[in-house]
Motif scaffolding. Sequence first.
Motif, PDB file in Angstrom:
ATOM      1  N   GLN A   1      40.498  28.079  -1.871  1.00  0.00           N
ATOM      2  CA  GLN A   1      39.701  27.257  -0.942  1.00  0.00           C
ATOM      3  C   GLN A   1      39.107  26.054  -1.673  1.00  0.00           C
ATOM      4  O   GLN A   1      39.122  24.929  -1.160  1.00  0.00           O
ATOM      5  CB  GLN A   1      38.595  28.101  -0.321  1.00  0.00           C
ATOM      6  CG  GLN A   1      39.081  29.193   0.619  1.00  0.00           C
ATOM      7  CD  GLN A   1      37.935  30.059   1.135  1.00  0.00           C
ATOM      8  OE1 GLN A   1      36.764  29.691   1.036  1.00  0.00           O
ATOM      9  NE2 GLN A   1      38.286  31.201   1.702  1.00  0.00           N
ATOM     10  N   ARG A   2      38.601  26.302  -2.897  1.00  0.00           N
ATOM     11  CA  ARG A   2      37.989  25.222  -3.678  1.00  0.00           C
ATOM     12  C   ARG A   2      39.033  24.161  -4.052  1.00  0.00           C
ATOM     13  O   ARG A   2      38.717  22.971  -4.141  1.00  0.00           O
ATOM     14  CB  ARG A   2      37.351  25.792  -4.955  1.00  0.00           C
ATOM     15  CG  ARG A   2      36.192  26.741  -4.691  1.00  0.00           C
ATOM     16  CD  ARG A   2      34.935  25.971  -4.324  1.00  0.00           C
ATOM     17  NE  ARG A   2      33.869  26.861  -3.917  1.00  0.00           N
ATOM     18  CZ  ARG A   2      33.038  27.482  -4.758  1.00  0.00           C
ATOM     19  NH1 ARG A   2      33.179  27.301  -6.067  1.00  0.00           N
ATOM     20  NH2 ARG A   2      32.085  28.255  -4.296  1.00  0.00           N
ATOM     21  N   LEU A   3      40.266  24.594  -4.304  1.00  0.00           N
ATOM     22  CA  LEU A   3      41.320  23.647  -4.620  1.00  0.00           C
ATOM     23  C   LEU A   3      41.527  22.679  -3.463  1.00  0.00           C
ATOM     24  O   LEU A   3      41.833  21.489  -3.650  1.00  0.00           O
ATOM     25  CB  LEU A   3      42.631  24.392  -4.933  1.00  0.00           C
ATOM     26  CG  LEU A   3      43.840  23.531  -5.315  1.00  0.00           C
ATOM     27  CD1 LEU A   3      43.573  22.767  -6.612  1.00  0.00           C
ATOM     28  CD2 LEU A   3      45.088  24.396  -5.463  1.00  0.00           C
ATOM     29  N   GLU A   4      41.324  23.192  -2.232  1.00  0.00           N
ATOM     30  CA  GLU A   4      41.530  22.371  -1.040  1.00  0.00           C
ATOM     31  C   GLU A   4      40.324  21.478  -0.737  1.00  0.00           C
ATOM     32  O   GLU A   4      40.489  20.311  -0.373  1.00  0.00           O
ATOM     33  CB  GLU A   4      41.796  23.291   0.168  1.00  0.00           C
ATOM     34  CG  GLU A   4      43.065  24.107   0.070  1.00  0.00           C
ATOM     35  CD  GLU A   4      44.301  23.259   0.282  1.00  0.00           C
ATOM     36  OE1 GLU A   4      44.198  22.195   0.932  1.00  0.00           O
ATOM     37  OE2 GLU A   4      45.370  23.659  -0.224  1.00  0.00           O
ATOM     38  N   ASN A   5      39.097  22.052  -0.932  1.00  0.00           N
ATOM     39  CA  ASN A   5      37.944  21.318  -0.380  1.00  0.00           C
ATOM     40  C   ASN A   5      36.721  21.246  -1.296  1.00  0.00           C
ATOM     41  O   ASN A   5      35.609  20.966  -0.822  1.00  0.00           O
ATOM     42  CB  ASN A   5      37.527  21.934   0.958  1.00  0.00           C
ATOM     43  CG  ASN A   5      37.302  23.442   0.839  1.00  0.00           C
ATOM     44  OD1 ASN A   5      36.890  23.933  -0.209  1.00  0.00           O
ATOM     45  ND2 ASN A   5      37.585  24.170   1.916  1.00  0.00           N
ATOM     46  N   ALA A   6      36.900  21.534  -2.592  1.00  0.00           N
ATOM     47  CA  ALA A   6      35.733  21.474  -3.482  1.00  0.00           C
ATOM     48  C   ALA A   6      35.215  20.037  -3.577  1.00  0.00           C
ATOM     49  O   ALA A   6      36.004  19.092  -3.642  1.00  0.00           O
ATOM     50  CB  ALA A   6      36.105  21.977  -4.876  1.00  0.00           C
ATOM     51  N   PRO A   7      33.864  19.833  -3.571  1.00  0.00           N
ATOM     52  CA  PRO A   7      33.292  18.489  -3.705  1.00  0.00           C
ATOM     53  C   PRO A   7      33.774  17.820  -4.994  1.00  0.00           C
ATOM     54  O   PRO A   7      34.011  18.484  -6.001  1.00  0.00           O
ATOM     55  CB  PRO A   7      31.778  18.761  -3.746  1.00  0.00           C
ATOM     56  CG  PRO A   7      31.616  20.078  -3.052  1.00  0.00           C
ATOM     57  CD  PRO A   7      32.841  20.861  -3.396  1.00  0.00           C
ATOM     58  N   GLU A   8      33.900  16.510  -4.976  1.00  0.00           N
ATOM     59  CA  GLU A   8      34.470  15.772  -6.085  1.00  0.00           C
ATOM     60  C   GLU A   8      33.729  16.005  -7.400  1.00  0.00           C
ATOM     61  O   GLU A   8      34.318  16.047  -8.462  1.00  0.00           O
ATOM     62  CB  GLU A   8      34.496  14.271  -5.755  1.00  0.00           C
ATOM     63  CG  GLU A   8      35.569  13.888  -4.759  1.00  0.00           C
ATOM     64  CD  GLU A   8      36.970  14.211  -5.264  1.00  0.00           C
ATOM     65  OE1 GLU A   8      37.218  14.063  -6.467  1.00  0.00           O
ATOM     66  OE2 GLU A   8      37.802  14.631  -4.443  1.00  0.00           O
ATOM     67  N   LYS A   9      32.409  16.154  -7.332  1.00  0.00           N
ATOM     68  CA  LYS A   9      31.630  16.267  -8.557  1.00  0.00           C
ATOM     69  C   LYS A   9      31.321  17.713  -8.943  1.00  0.00           C
ATOM     70  O   LYS A   9      30.568  17.959  -9.884  1.00  0.00           O
ATOM     71  CB  LYS A   9      30.328  15.485  -8.412  1.00  0.00           C
ATOM     72  CG  LYS A   9      30.550  13.987  -8.280  1.00  0.00           C
ATOM     73  CD  LYS A   9      29.234  13.238  -8.247  1.00  0.00           C
ATOM     74  CE  LYS A   9      29.454  11.728  -8.138  1.00  0.00           C
ATOM     75  NZ  LYS A   9      28.176  10.983  -8.138  1.00  0.00           N
ATOM     76  N   SER A  10      31.870  18.663  -8.212  1.00  0.00           N
ATOM     77  CA  SER A  10      31.615  20.070  -8.551  1.00  0.00           C
ATOM     78  C   SER A  10      32.368  20.449  -9.829  1.00  0.00           C
ATOM     79  O   SER A  10      33.366  19.829 -10.203  1.00  0.00           O
ATOM     80  CB  SER A  10      32.057  20.977  -7.404  1.00  0.00           C
ATOM     81  OG  SER A  10      33.479  20.995  -7.298  1.00  0.00           O
ATOM     82  N   TYR A  11      31.863  21.509 -10.509  1.00  0.00           N
ATOM     83  CA  TYR A  11      32.463  21.931 -11.771  1.00  0.00           C
ATOM     84  C   TYR A  11      33.886  22.434 -11.564  1.00  0.00           C
ATOM     85  O   TYR A  11      34.794  22.146 -12.352  1.00  0.00           O
ATOM     86  CB  TYR A  11      31.600  23.019 -12.415  1.00  0.00           C
ATOM     87  CG  TYR A  11      32.081  23.424 -13.797  1.00  0.00           C
ATOM     88  CD1 TYR A  11      32.120  22.484 -14.827  1.00  0.00           C
ATOM     89  CD2 TYR A  11      32.486  24.724 -14.062  1.00  0.00           C
ATOM     90  CE1 TYR A  11      32.558  22.847 -16.099  1.00  0.00           C
ATOM     91  CE2 TYR A  11      32.930  25.088 -15.319  1.00  0.00           C
ATOM     92  CZ  TYR A  11      32.963  24.148 -16.341  1.00  0.00           C
ATOM     93  OH  TYR A  11      33.397  24.506 -17.598  1.00  0.00           O
ATOM     94  N   THR A  12      34.102  23.178 -10.475  1.00  0.00           N
ATOM     95  CA  THR A  12      35.438  23.711 -10.224  1.00  0.00           C
ATOM     96  C   THR A  12      36.432  22.573  -9.997  1.00  0.00           C
ATOM     97  O   THR A  12      37.559  22.607 -10.509  1.00  0.00           O
ATOM     98  CB  THR A  12      35.419  24.650  -9.011  1.00  0.00           C
ATOM     99  OG1 THR A  12      34.466  25.688  -9.228  1.00  0.00           O
ATOM    100  CG2 THR A  12      36.793  25.266  -8.790  1.00  0.00           C
ATOM    101  N   ARG A  13      36.015  21.534  -9.234  1.00  0.00           N
ATOM    102  CA  ARG A  13      36.898  20.387  -9.027  1.00  0.00           C
ATOM    103  C   ARG A  13      37.213  19.714 -10.356  1.00  0.00           C
ATOM    104  O   ARG A  13      38.336  19.259 -10.600  1.00  0.00           O
ATOM    105  CB  ARG A  13      36.222  19.402  -8.070  1.00  0.00           C
ATOM    106  CG  ARG A  13      36.909  18.041  -7.951  1.00  0.00           C
ATOM    107  CD  ARG A  13      38.360  18.172  -7.490  1.00  0.00           C
ATOM    108  NE  ARG A  13      38.451  18.757  -6.171  1.00  0.00           N
ATOM    109  CZ  ARG A  13      39.575  19.194  -5.621  1.00  0.00           C
ATOM    110  NH1 ARG A  13      40.697  19.138  -6.316  1.00  0.00           N
ATOM    111  NH2 ARG A  13      39.595  19.722  -4.409  1.00  0.00           N
TER     112      ARG A  13
END
Length: 811
Positions: free
Chosen positions: A258-270
């Motif tokens: 899910q994070r790969l699809e919609n993680a915020p640009e500045k999040s650590y996972t992104r």
Amino acid sequence: MGFPILPFFTSSEELKTVAGSKPYLGLTGQALLDLTKVSVDDAIAFIENNSAYKFVCGLLGASNTLSDDDVVRLLNNGVSVLFLQDCSMAAPLVQLGVPKERLAVLEGATYTCNFGVVQKFSTSQIVEASALSTDKLADALFSSLKTDRDDKLYTTLVVDTHERCLGLVYSSKESIKQAFEQQVGVYYSRSRNEIWVKGLTSGNTQKLVNINIDCDGDALKFVVVQEGKKSDFCHLNTTSCYGEFQQGLVGLEGLLRQRLENAPEKSYTRRLFSDPELLTAKIKEEAEELTEAADKKEVAWEAADLFYFAMVKLVASGVSLDDVERNLHVKHLKITRRKGDAKEKFLQKKPSEESKAEAAAETVDDGSISLNVVSDQDKKGVSEALSRPIQKTADIMHLVNPIVERVRNEGDKALLEFTQKFDGVKLDSPVLEAPFPKEYFEGLTDEMKEALDLSMENVRKFHEAQLQKETLEVVTQPGVVCSRFPRPIEKVGLYIPGGTAVLPSTALMLGVPARVAECQEIVFASPPRKSDGKVSPEVVYVAQKVGASKIVLAGGAQAVAAMAYGTESIPKVDKILGPGNQFVTAAKMYVQNDTQALCSIDMPAGPSEVLVIADEKADADFVASDLLSQAEHGVDSQVILVGVALSEKKVAEIQDAVHRQALELPRVDIVRKCIAHSSIILCDSYETAFDMSNDYAPEHLILQIENAQDYVKLVFNAGSVFVGAYTPESCGDYSSGTNHTLPTYGYARQYSGVNTSTFQKFITSQVVNPQGLENIGRAVMSVAKVEGLDAHRNAVKIRMQKLGLLPESFQ
């Protein structure tokens, strides 16, 4: 119980077309491939590209035509079980290293494992894939299913691909048929009294992966993949009817997707997804922290961190946990194992003050052909280095017994069948009679003849010097003469291996002493070559030179049985000699213990072995060449170097020489596997080295030490000793004159190697005249009386009475 039908793919073309046109066959989770018609590459490609088939079997023909490499490739790449046409086909495969639980045998109407049931299928359940349809699969399922419900519905457990329970539902015959046809989750709704296609209204659909039946046949299991926006199974909008699952690795995988699809640009996972270098660094960092973790809590914490970053790597690469688990499953099925050493850059450098063994071990590069290094202070390490491979005699006998019994009962017929089955050669006769046909000597060069002649002459000289011809006479008492005189064993059978190498040297090492001992009949036995059905011309040349009457064209347990019991064309022998694999050894032990055979053997045998004692002045190239000359015999050979006060530099030189020389050998793959379980043991004194050697009792003992001859007096247990830098084992194997058929597996403690007296028996005799009877008669009568054997006593008493020599006390 599993699915009641096993789809049978009978050709490579069918594998490609039918599997693609009938994807519902994958719902069975299993397949049987005809390996006589499906190529190895196509079989492996099928396994790699069709993950729905969890249990893939291979059917071998009545005579296995696959090479050893192909068999290993199949089992290493996902073939779960090999089905055999006959029990006796298992022997060469077990010898190759195939685990017994990976073999099953067709017996009557069921496929059963020779060592316990693997999976049963009646022949009616094995159906050609091209003939299967969704209706036939459903009907097969119904024939194995049962229900005690009045509504005739079937209890159905629904799980995901990680075997997590999603819920309990019910199926009807119609819903099952539709599930097959649509390959989705289709059930029967009791509340609405109608067929229920999961997710048809909610959007939480299911892809059907597998259908199975439990052991009692009264419950179904549907393996599904939840699809849709939320992928919920329960109407309460939860993952399962039992609530939400714990996050775990499966949950983490879903979250990261899910994070790969919609993680915020500045999040650590992104950031991790967008910066591969950062992700790589974090994986290495967390791996290091895990290795340094000490207590249980810390290890769990650091492992969780590592799993998180590893899962990010998987998701970023489009790899699923299912892919990882499938990879683990295939690796679990592998029958060949890597040594598993770490790359040098990951090994911590040991301080110089630590043991020599640890320091020397640092010089070994990943992938190198090198021996393990231990110090004699490491008692456990030394014990493991000197431990021989365990031979499970009972398991081997289970395979050998039926072979021996068939040859004993059916003679030539059974022998010819086994030769065709094991050696891949169809013969009209199992023997080659002397004088041997000239065609067998074609291609034999003058150089080879001269080499064999020289070797035979040297062996003859040494063994003729051992020949005992004189009668030993000893006067034990006046009038009592005891004698001992030699006689040759009349008929001997000499087994000459021909599996991984041609061994004319064994032929001459056994044949020449038999000729010297004047055995009346010499019979050779050696497996024929698959290429032309003949034995090597070198072996036939030796057989002719030593006067062999015939050569049995067979190997293995069947050849031993033929010589021990005799057949229509093969004479029964009195003694069988010669090395062989574990099946030959087991057969020799069998016939020796069978009073019906009345046949002795030379000695028990195990894998070949060498122990080299070397000191600092030994030539590293010489030492390496001696170790490798034994390692190339087979993967189970034992190679041990005991180093006396060796420096780190000398150990490194030897390791380098082993690696360098091994890579130039044609049998490098065998050498690599042998060296992987071989060792260098470091000690500080010659006395310790010889104590270690005597305890091990090696087949071959090589002394590459200064003043080597002076240390021979310290040798008490060894098959043969090779003294000095210029005495390689090879000389004794071929041409020096000593015999190379030697006790292995520690039997050098009790047995001698083959020698001239091995082919002889010794008979005792005695002559007693009246004076002698007077001298020993009373002693004989006294002992016989104590033992209660009055007839023994009376035999002496009568004679002494008639001679007037019987004392009154013995009347």
